[in-house]
Design a protein around this motif. Sequence first.
Motif, short mmCIF file in Angstrom:
data_model
loop_
_atom_site.label_atom_id
_atom_site.label_comp_id
_atom_site.label_asym_id
_atom_site.label_seq_id
_atom_site.Cartn_x
_atom_site.Cartn_y
_atom_site.Cartn_z
N ALA A 1 -34.04 -2.84 40.80
CA ALA A 1 -35.39 -2.41 41.20
C ALA A 1 -36.43 -2.79 40.15
O ALA A 1 -37.53 -3.25 40.47
CB ALA A 1 -35.41 -0.91 41.47
N ILE A 2 -36.05 -2.61 38.88
CA ILE A 2 -36.98 -2.97 37.79
C ILE A 2 -37.22 -4.47 37.78
O ILE A 2 -38.37 -4.93 37.67
CB ILE A 2 -36.43 -2.47 36.43
N THR A 3 -36.14 -5.25 37.94
CA THR A 3 -36.28 -6.70 37.96
C THR A 3 -37.14 -7.14 39.14
O THR A 3 -38.04 -7.99 38.99
CB THR A 3 -34.88 -7.37 38.05
N LYS A 4 -36.89 -6.55 40.30
CA LYS A 4 -37.68 -6.88 41.50
C LYS A 4 -39.15 -6.51 41.28
O LYS A 4 -40.05 -7.27 41.63
CB LYS A 4 -37.11 -6.14 42.71
N GLY A 5 -39.38 -5.36 40.68
CA GLY A 5 -40.76 -4.93 40.39
C GLY A 5 -41.46 -5.86 39.42
O GLY A 5 -42.64 -6.18 39.57
N GLU A 6 -40.73 -6.29 38.39
CA GLU A 6 -41.32 -7.21 37.41
C GLU A 6 -41.62 -8.57 38.05
O GLU A 6 -42.67 -9.16 37.78
CB GLU A 6 -40.37 -7.39 36.22
N ASP A 7 -40.70 -9.03 38.92
CA ASP A 7 -40.95 -10.29 39.64
C ASP A 7 -42.17 -10.16 40.55
O ASP A 7 -43.01 -11.06 40.62
CB ASP A 7 -39.72 -10.70 40.46
N SER A 8 -42.24 -9.03 41.23
CA SER A 8 -43.38 -8.79 42.13
C SER A 8 -44.68 -8.72 41.33
O SER A 8 -45.70 -9.26 41.74
CB SER A 8 -43.16 -7.48 42.90
N GLN A 9 -44.62 -8.07 40.17
CA GLN A 9 -45.81 -7.97 39.32
C GLN A 9 -46.26 -9.35 38.86
O GLN A 9 -47.44 -9.67 38.87
CB GLN A 9 -45.54 -7.07 38.12
N ALA A 10 -45.30 -10.19 38.48
CA ALA A 10 -45.64 -11.54 38.03
C ALA A 10 -46.24 -12.35 39.17
O ALA A 10 -47.24 -13.06 38.97
CB ALA A 10 -44.39 -12.25 37.49
N ALA A 11 -45.66 -12.22 40.36
CA ALA A 11 -46.20 -12.95 41.52
C ALA A 11 -47.61 -12.47 41.85
O ALA A 11 -48.51 -13.27 42.13
CB ALA A 11 -45.28 -12.79 42.72
N LEU A 12 -47.81 -11.15 41.82
CA LEU A 12 -49.14 -10.60 42.12
C LEU A 12 -50.15 -10.99 41.05
O LEU A 12 -51.32 -11.28 41.36
CB LEU A 12 -49.06 -9.08 42.26
#
Length: 133
Positions: free
Chosen positions: A25-36
């Motif tokens: 979940a943290i990795t997915k959130g960090e990836d989403s944050q980078a994409a955003l």
Amino acid sequence: GAAEAVSYDKFACFCKDTTKEKVEAITKGEDSQAALSATIAELTSQRDAHDKAIQDAEETIADLEKDQKEADEARAATRKEYDANAKDLQAALDALEGAIKTLKASKKPSFAQLSGVSATLRAAVGLADALGL
């Protein structure tokens, strides 16, 4: 002891599964944050370009409005001159028509009538010369 070992194994498995889920979940959130963040940077860049285009368009509009105002003022001056010339020409035409009627009305025009017509003709010719006709 065996019950505690079973309980410990369950808890250890729970912790292991939960830790794995949280890490994902943290990795997915960090990836989403980078994409955003990348999307925000791209949209900010586009907005800056649009802001510049708007500024350029506003400057162009201001320049064109200034040009239009100057053209309107020039046309108003030209119209004023035209109206004055038209009035003068109409007065000259009316005077010439009057002179023609006077000459036609008399069988033998007198010297005074001819002098009056001559003066009217001179004024009309002078007006035509002044107007460049």
